[in-house]
Each structure stands twice: as C-alpha cells, then as structure tokens.
Design a protein around this motif. Structure first.
Motif, mmCIF file in Angstrom:
data_model
loop_
_atom_site.group_PDB
_atom_site.id
_atom_site.type_symbol
_atom_site.label_atom_id
_atom_site.label_comp_id
_atom_site.label_asym_id
_atom_site.label_seq_id
_atom_site.Cartn_x
_atom_site.Cartn_y
_atom_site.Cartn_z
ATOM 1 N N ALA A 298 19.435 -22.252 86.863
ATOM 2 C CA ALA A 298 19.627 -21.871 86.059
ATOM 3 C C ALA A 298 19.417 -21.828 84.492
ATOM 4 C CB ALA A 298 21.260 -21.978 85.439
ATOM 5 N N LEU A 299 18.406 -22.890 84.459
ATOM 6 C CA LEU A 299 18.031 -22.840 82.847
ATOM 7 C C LEU A 299 16.893 -22.596 82.843
ATOM 8 C CD1 LEU A 299 18.143 -26.875 82.164
ATOM 9 C CD2 LEU A 299 19.244 -24.808 81.071
ATOM 10 N N LYS A 300 15.826 -22.560 84.089
ATOM 11 C CA LYS A 300 14.691 -21.275 84.279
ATOM 12 C C LYS A 300 15.005 -19.613 84.096
ATOM 13 C CE LYS A 300 11.691 -24.535 86.852
ATOM 14 N NZ LYS A 300 11.393 -24.680 88.090
ATOM 15 N N ARG A 301 15.823 -18.941 84.528
ATOM 16 C CA ARG A 301 16.250 -17.819 84.492
ATOM 17 C C ARG A 301 16.584 -17.348 83.089
ATOM 18 N NH1 ARG A 301 19.093 -18.666 89.144
ATOM 19 N NH2 ARG A 301 20.989 -19.434 88.091
ATOM 20 N N PRO A 302 16.051 -16.981 82.937
ATOM 21 C CA PRO A 302 16.225 -16.065 81.266
ATOM 22 C C PRO A 302 17.875 -15.395 81.720
ATOM 23 C CG PRO A 302 15.153 -14.348 82.516
ATOM 24 C CD PRO A 302 15.233 -15.577 83.366
ATOM 25 N N SER A 303 18.830 -15.375 81.015
ATOM 26 C CA SER A 303 20.073 -15.112 80.827
ATOM 27 C C SER A 303 20.386 -13.834 80.234
ATOM 28 C CB SER A 303 21.000 -15.715 79.770
ATOM 29 O OG SER A 303 21.198 -16.975 79.928
ATOM 30 N N GLN A 304 20.551 -12.793 81.599
ATOM 31 C CA GLN A 304 21.018 -11.260 81.748
ATOM 32 C C GLN A 304 22.264 -10.703 81.635
ATOM 33 O OE1 GLN A 304 17.654 -9.458 83.809
ATOM 34 N NE2 GLN A 304 16.338 -10.237 82.764
ATOM 35 N N PHE A 305 22.902 -11.182 81.037
ATOM 36 C CA PHE A 305 24.453 -11.087 81.294
ATOM 37 C C PHE A 305 24.598 -9.710 79.971
ATOM 38 C CE2 PHE A 305 25.644 -16.016 80.410
ATOM 39 C CZ PHE A 305 24.924 -16.604 81.434
ATOM 40 N N LYS A 306 25.652 -8.711 80.555
ATOM 41 C CA LYS A 306 26.386 -7.706 80.692
ATOM 42 C C LYS A 306 27.149 -8.272 78.700
ATOM 43 C CE LYS A 306 26.159 -5.128 84.725
ATOM 44 N NZ LYS A 306 27.041 -4.168 85.424
ATOM 45 N N PRO A 307 26.694 -6.693 78.308
ATOM 46 C CA PRO A 307 27.191 -7.490 77.024
ATOM 47 C C PRO A 307 29.281 -7.213 77.201
ATOM 48 C CG PRO A 307 25.985 -5.378 76.462
ATOM 49 C CD PRO A 307 25.946 -6.147 77.983
ATOM 50 N N VAL A 308 29.215 -7.982 76.600
ATOM 51 C CA VAL A 308 30.913 -8.163 76.341
ATOM 52 C C VAL A 308 31.459 -7.884 75.088
ATOM 53 C CG1 VAL A 308 32.518 -9.840 75.907
ATOM 54 C CG2 VAL A 308 30.659 -10.668 76.839
ATOM 55 N N GLU A 309 32.546 -6.723 75.527
ATOM 56 C CA GLU A 309 33.186 -5.977 74.727
ATOM 57 C C GLU A 309 34.057 -6.389 74.170
ATOM 58 O OE1 GLU A 309 33.762 -6.382 77.778
ATOM 59 O OE2 GLU A 309 33.799 -4.415 79.051
ATOM 60 N N ALA A 310 34.021 -6.310 72.899
ATOM 61 C CA ALA A 310 34.281 -7.094 71.490
ATOM 62 C C ALA A 310 35.163 -6.082 70.769
ATOM 63 C CB ALA A 310 33.039 -7.225 70.798
ATOM 64 N N ASP A 311 36.364 -5.089 71.388
ATOM 65 C CA ASP A 311 36.721 -3.723 70.212
ATOM 66 C C ASP A 311 37.829 -3.978 71.064
ATOM 67 O OD1 ASP A 311 35.907 -2.689 72.737
ATOM 68 O OD2 ASP A 311 35.548 -1.231 72.712
ATOM 69 N N GLY A 312 38.329 -5.041 71.379
ATOM 70 C CA GLY A 312 39.843 -4.913 71.683
ATOM 71 C C GLY A 312 40.740 -4.707 70.675
ATOM 72 N N ALA A 313 40.481 -5.503 68.919
ATOM 73 C CA ALA A 313 41.804 -5.039 68.330
ATOM 74 C C ALA A 313 41.816 -3.278 68.293
ATOM 75 C CB ALA A 313 41.529 -5.443 67.515
ATOM 76 N N ALA A 314 40.435 -2.709 68.276
ATOM 77 C CA ALA A 314 40.122 -1.120 68.109
ATOM 78 C C ALA A 314 41.106 -0.732 69.468
ATOM 79 C CB ALA A 314 39.310 -0.796 67.736
ATOM 80 N N ARG A 315 40.908 -1.146 70.361
ATOM 81 C CA ARG A 315 41.361 -0.478 72.008
ATOM 82 C C ARG A 315 42.762 -0.635 71.532
ATOM 83 N NH1 ARG A 315 39.158 -1.944 76.520
ATOM 84 N NH2 ARG A 315 38.858 -3.512 75.697
ATOM 85 N N ALA A 316 43.228 -1.889 71.752
ATOM 86 C CA ALA A 316 45.226 -1.927 71.147
ATOM 87 C C ALA A 316 45.540 -1.363 69.993
ATOM 88 C CB ALA A 316 45.369 -3.429 71.141
ATOM 89 N N ALA A 317 45.566 -0.995 68.648
ATOM 90 C CA ALA A 317 45.581 0.007 67.723
ATOM 91 C C ALA A 317 45.939 1.410 68.357
ATOM 92 C CB ALA A 317 44.894 -0.644 67.103
ATOM 93 N N LYS A 318 44.506 1.659 68.565
ATOM 94 C CA LYS A 318 44.569 2.944 69.913
ATOM 95 C C LYS A 318 45.205 3.236 70.495
ATOM 96 C CE LYS A 318 42.341 6.906 71.272
ATOM 97 N NZ LYS A 318 40.677 7.317 71.789
ATOM 98 N N MET A 319 45.978 2.855 70.981
ATOM 99 C CA MET A 319 46.840 2.432 72.127
ATOM 100 C C MET A 319 48.148 3.011 71.575
ATOM 101 S SD MET A 319 46.008 0.822 75.311
ATOM 102 C CE MET A 319 44.691 -0.151 74.767
ATOM 103 N N LEU A 320 48.209 1.871 70.903
ATOM 104 C CA LEU A 320 49.714 1.876 70.057
ATOM 105 C C LEU A 320 50.782 3.123 68.778
ATOM 106 C CD1 LEU A 320 49.818 -1.873 68.781
ATOM 107 C CD2 LEU A 320 50.892 -1.193 70.468
ATOM 108 N N ALA A 321 48.842 3.233 68.569
ATOM 109 C CA ALA A 321 49.025 4.511 67.398
ATOM 110 C C ALA A 321 49.154 5.425 68.335
ATOM 111 C CB ALA A 321 47.491 4.928 66.797
ATOM 112 N N GLU A 322 48.836 6.507 69.175
ATOM 113 C CA GLU A 322 49.330 7.051 70.137
ATOM 114 C C GLU A 322 50.716 7.123 70.268
ATOM 115 O OE1 GLU A 322 46.958 6.969 73.609
ATOM 116 O OE2 GLU A 322 44.736 7.577 72.561
ATOM 117 N N LEU A 323 51.697 5.971 70.429
ATOM 118 C CA LEU A 323 53.134 5.550 71.046
ATOM 119 C C LEU A 323 53.590 5.712 69.729
ATOM 120 C CD1 LEU A 323 52.919 2.319 72.959
ATOM 121 C CD2 LEU A 323 53.402 4.816 73.820
ATOM 122 N N ILE A 324 52.571 6.126 68.550
ATOM 123 C CA ILE A 324 54.449 6.053 67.722
ATOM 124 C C ILE A 324 54.347 8.056 67.212
ATOM 125 C CG2 ILE A 324 53.706 5.715 64.671
ATOM 126 C CD1 ILE A 324 52.567 2.813 65.386
#
Length: 103
Positions: A77-103
């Motif tokens: 694992a130390l020899k292999r370069p980390s190539q993880f896919k990026p983790v989404e960081a827009d959870g608050a924005a997505r939640a706000a959009k879903m809530l806005a659609e309900l209002i």
C-alpha cells in the motif's frame, strides 16, 4: 479532536472499518488497510461497497491475516500511489437544494 488532520498526516492507517474513519482517509488520499468486524453488516457491506466505488483501502480479515500478510499489505500500500476517486464535498448544497424544492 482533529482526527481528520491525524488521518491526513499519517503515511498509512490500519483501521477497523468504520464508515467515518474510512471516508476521512479516502478524502485525504491516505492509504489504509481496514479490518471489518466479522458480523458487522454495515462494515462488511455498506462500507466495503462505498470504498470499492472510491478505489480506496485494502480490505483484510483479522481472523485470517497473519502478521506477515499484514506487513506485506502495508508495504504494498505504501509503494502504490493513492488514486482514490474524489469524495463529494457538496452535501450541504445538495441538501439545501432538496429542501428548497419542498418549500
């Protein structure tokens, strides 16, 4: 406190397999080995599935992993370069959009 900083600063982590810790490591791009609890549904299915999607972590079984197997996996694992896919960081924005659609 500041667990995310410790996980980002380490060269390699060995963890139990909880979702929060594994996702913090994934977001930081830190290589890790994880050992899900034998009969823990979330760790064995949900967490493992999510980590597979991100290409993160090396899953191992505590009961069948010898010290040599763990050491070999750590070195690999130390020899292999980390190539993880990026983790989404827009959870608050997505939640706000879903809530806005309900209002």
């Amino acid at each position: 406190p500041d667990l995310d900083r410790h996980l980002a600063a380490c060269d390699l982590a060995l963890v139990q397999g909880g979702l929060t810790t594994c996702m913090e490591l994934t977001a930081a791009g830190t290589p890790f080995l994880y050992f899900p609890l034998k009969d823990h549904f979330e760790q064995n299915f949900h967490v493992a599935h999510r980590l597979d999607r991100y290409g993160a972590g090396v899953r191992m079984e505590f009961a069948t992993s010898t010290p040599d197997m763990i050491a070999d996996s750590m070195v690999a694992a130390l020899k292999r370069p980390s190539q993880f896919k990026p983790v989404e960081a827009d959870g608050a924005a997505r939640a706000a959009k879903m809530l806005a659609e309900l209002i």
